[in-house]
Design an enzyme around this catalytic site. Structure first.
Site, PDB file in Angstrom:
ATOM      1  N   LYS A   1      10.320  -0.758  -7.184  1.00 49.30           N
ATOM      2  CA  LYS A   1      10.227  -1.197  -8.578  1.00 49.30           C
ATOM      3  C   LYS A   1       8.989  -2.056  -8.731  1.00 49.30           C
ATOM      4  O   LYS A   1       8.862  -3.119  -8.119  1.00 49.30           O
ATOM      5  CB  LYS A   1      11.489  -1.975  -8.949  1.00 49.30           C
TER       6      LYS A   1
ATOM      7  N   LYS B   1      10.361   3.282 -10.058  1.00 51.17           N
ATOM      8  CA  LYS B   1      10.302   2.783 -11.430  1.00 51.17           C
ATOM      9  C   LYS B   1       9.043   1.972 -11.649  1.00 51.17           C
ATOM     10  O   LYS B   1       8.749   1.100 -10.827  1.00 51.17           O
ATOM     11  CB  LYS B   1      11.545   1.912 -11.650  1.00 51.17           C
TER      12      LYS B   1
HETATM   13  C1  PBG Z   1      16.519  -5.573 -14.994  1.00 49.93           C
HETATM   14  C2  PBG Z   1      15.916  -4.317 -15.453  1.00 49.93           C
HETATM   15  C3  PBG Z   1      14.695  -4.094 -16.135  1.00 49.93           C
HETATM   16  C4  PBG Z   1      14.659  -2.737 -16.452  1.00 49.93           C
HETATM   17  C5  PBG Z   1      15.809  -2.176 -15.938  1.00 49.93           C
HETATM   18  N1  PBG Z   1      16.562  -3.156 -15.295  1.00 49.93           N
HETATM   19  C6  PBG Z   1      13.679  -5.025 -16.635  1.00 49.93           C
HETATM   20  C7  PBG Z   1      12.857  -5.870 -15.781  1.00 49.93           C
HETATM   21  O1  PBG Z   1      12.816  -5.764 -14.560  1.00 49.93           O
HETATM   22  O2  PBG Z   1      12.221  -6.732 -16.393  1.00 49.93           O
HETATM   23  C8  PBG Z   1      13.569  -2.050 -17.231  1.00 49.93           C
HETATM   24  C9  PBG Z   1      13.958  -0.779 -17.878  1.00 49.93           C
HETATM   25  C10 PBG Z   1      13.037  -0.285 -18.910  1.00 49.93           C
HETATM   26  O3  PBG Z   1      11.943  -0.818 -19.140  1.00 49.93           O
HETATM   27  O4  PBG Z   1      13.417   0.717 -19.542  1.00 49.93           O
HETATM   28  N2  PBG Z   1      15.906  -6.205 -13.952  1.00 49.93           N
END
Ligand code: PBG
Length: 326
Positions: A196, A249
């Protein structure tokens, strides 16, 4: 011209039918996971301003939404909670009757066949908006692990079929696996947000989930977009800790990473087609600048071609409809 040597690639493109015979990649409804945002209160169906077509839903309106998802042939949803109350340690994330726990139970009671995935993180639930416990401006790793395990167990207890930890603390898969196993949930798989990146593409989600960090950023836990080798280290450690799926992601700017992960690990690979990727296409489509349907299908086929098995996308319902129309 007579002696020219060349290959006639166009032979295989001459008609719809021959093109479909040689097509290498397909999209199926089974490929898609639909994200939903649940909120406390009644009769709430508020559109997220930066994500047209995406809503905050209160539980009394959730069944109608799930009926639609299920009738469209989508097999799975991922649930995000947006609680009213936040505190330093994200209590609502692991509260027995938290908004996500209630939503999960309700969906499983009314739609037992839907595969319900719980996003396991703290940032929507903490007052500072970080994904871990904060002390003097630092995000603490190890003390956060206990809370994540508690959150995952509470979600499994509520009926979640899959736990998807997204907070990027080191060891979160190990901690959650241990927590689940100790509580009799050894059959609940972990879909780890293993790779991520610290991405500006999450902007609209943070509007939607009210989860922007109140100070600093997430760069000490989420990955630097410049790094490719590090993605393999992240994926490897999650595999060793017991991940059953690996998420990459965001998706669109990270197709090389998807391919690397697919080539190196033998578990289902998932792309999260994140909020900013959705909003950009939506905005251009609403301006009449692009053909939304064709652009969306093209980017999703690109993700599958890059190697993903599953895609989490806010476009899942539209894609299911478009697949029916074909
Ligand atoms: C929580 C989380 C996030 C997303 C999914 N779970 C946001 C982040 O890390 O700030 C992002 C999903 C999206 O942008 O569609 N940590």
């Amino acid at each position: 011209m007579k002696d020219l040597q060349f290959t006639r690639h166009r032979r295989l493109r001459n008609s719809d039918n021959i093109r479909s015979l040689v097509r290498e990649t397909y999209l199926h409804k089974e490929d898609f996971i639909y994200p939903i945002f649940v909120v406390e209160g009644e009769n709430i169906r508020n559109e997220v301003p930066s994500m047209p077509g995406v809503y905050h839903l209160s539980l009394d309106l959730l069944n109608a939404e799930m009926a639609e998802v299920s009738e469209l042939g989508i097999k799975s949803v991922i649930v995000f909670g947006v609680p009213k109350e936040k505190d330093e340690v994200g209590t609502q994330a692991y509260h027995e009757h938290g908004i996500v726990q209630q939503a999960i139970t309700q969906i499983k009671v009314h739609f037992p066949e839907l595969v319900v995935i719980a996003d396991t993180c703290l940032c929507q639930y903490t007052s500072h908006g970080h994904c871990g416990i904060v002390e003097e401006g630092r995000i603490l790793n190890d003390p956060t692990l206990d809370l994540l395990a508690r959150t995952a167990v509470s979600q499994a207890r509520a009926g979640a079929d899959i736990i998807a930890p997204s907070n990027m603390m080191d060891g979160f898969v190990a901690a959650i696996r241990a927590g689940l196993d100790e509580n009799g949930f050894e059959d609940v798989p972990i879909m780890s947000y293993a790779v991520k990146y610290s991405s500006a593409f999450y902007g609209p989600f943070r509007d939607a989930a009210h989860s922007s960090p109140q100070f600093g950023d997430r760069k000490t836990y989420q990955m630097d977009p410049a790094n490719r080798q590090e993605a393999l280290r992240e994926a490897e450690s999650d595999m060793l800790e017991g991940a059953d799926f690996l998420i990459v992601k965001p998706a669109m700017a990270y197709l090389d990473i998807i391919r690397d992960v697919k080539n190196n690990f033998n578990v289902p690979v998932v792309a999260y087609n994140v909020s900013g990727e959705y909003s950009m296409i939506k905005a251009a489509a609403m301006n009449g600048w692009i053909n939304e349907r064709e652009i969306v299908m093209e980017k999703l086929i690109g993700m599958k071609r890059a190697g993903v098995d599953l895609i989490i996308t806010y476009y899942a319902k539209d894609v299911a409809r478009w697949l029916d129309e074909k």
